[in-house]
Scaffold this active site. Structure first.
Site: not given
Length: 304
Positions: A34, A121, A179, A233
């Site tokens: 990520e 996040n 997100n 995402d």
């Protein structure tokens, strides 16, 4: 003939990719890759491997990958501020931090109104130096990506850190699980994904768009695009204002009118992407276990 990774859904997509440029696997061995962030001065990329509690570094010149930081407080989203310093969302520590040039860590935000944040996040820095980030509960939902805990705030919001005062303010409070986020090239609009469907099939799997007012607040918030494969995402926006977003089957390219115009197929679920390379035409892709990349044509695709 070898299968192409490109899926053209609209002719506008065809001029953006080179059919002879293949998706390359650059590094593997992650559990959930990520948060890629590209450092132009050093020609390297930093990304998070959340469950492994580490950050990785890919050297564009040598083609090698190594651990950048471990432990990392289960870091997730990363970006660069206007001075070129790394800004990081940390799940386990429930905070947003900045890595100074000497390697020391400065805490930028860890509480709102005296209550601990959920688990920041993803993060983006505006040209005025303000820092905008999302704060869903993924890092406190279990021990896999952070540490199980109850939400002290009780909701998941989008926040802004003031560049002068450091004050933290809520700019959007009607998300299920905010997100990924990114500004339009002129910074007049902010796009934010909602991945609420991870917790309930009736919840959103889309990107919303807001107008930026007075550089400090948002208005609007209508749905810009719905995801047709899993969830949106993390994502980035190119110089032509197109969105390149993560999805279950690869990277989705979305035109300025919200139309899905094409896909880059990747063999794993994609979590986030980032543009890099000297011309910013190399798309770095964080798949589940691996870091991938693909070169695109320079047709307004370059972005920071």
């Amino acid at each position: 003939m070898r299968d192409s990774p490109y899926e053209v859904l609209d002719e506008r997509f065809r001029r953006l990719f080179n059919p002879t440029a293949h998706v390359e696997t650059l590094a593997t061995g992650c559990r959930w890759a990520e948060g890629p962030a590209y450092f132009p001065a050093g020609r390297y990329l930093v990304w998070s491997d959340i469950p492994n509690d580490r950050m990785m570094r890919y050297d564009e010149c040598s083609g090698t990958a190594a651990v950048f930081r471990q432990p990392s407080n289960n870091s997730n989203g990363n970006t660069l501020d206007r001075a070129g310093r790394l800004v990081t969302c940390e799940h386990r520590a429930r905070r947003v931090t900045r890595t100074e040039f000497d390697g020391s860590i400065t805490v930028l935000a860890d509480r709102y109104d005296g209550r601990r944040l959920n688990s920041p996040n993803d993060v983006v820095v505006r040209s005025d130096g303000s820092i905008w980030f999302t704060d869903p509960t993924y890092g406190i939902d279990s021990d896999y990506e952070g540490g199980r805990a109850e939400s002290e705030i009780g909701r998941s919001h989008v926040y802004r850190i003031d560049p002068q005062t450091g004050e933290l303010s809520i700019v959007a409070d009607d998300f299920i699980k905010p997100n990924g986020l990114a500004f339009s090239p002129d910074e007049t609009r902010l796009y934010v994904s909602d991945t609420g469907r991870t917790h309930d099939d009736r919840h959103p799997a889309h990107i919303r768009v807001f107008d930026v007012r007075n550089e400090k607040s948002l208005s609007g918030g209508e749905v810009f695009a719905d995801c047709t494969a899993g969830l949106f995402d993390g994502f980035r926006i190119d110089e032509g204002a197109r969105i390149w977003s993560s999805a279950e089957d690869g990277v989705h390219c979305i035109a300025t009118d919200g139309t899905l115009i094409g896909k880059i197929r990747v063999p794993e679920t994609v979590a986030n992407v980032c543009f890099g390379g000297p011309l910013r035409n190399r798309l770095y892709i964080c798949g589940t276990t691996s870091l991938y990349s693909v070169y695109l044509f320079d047709n307004g695709t370059r972005t920071f």
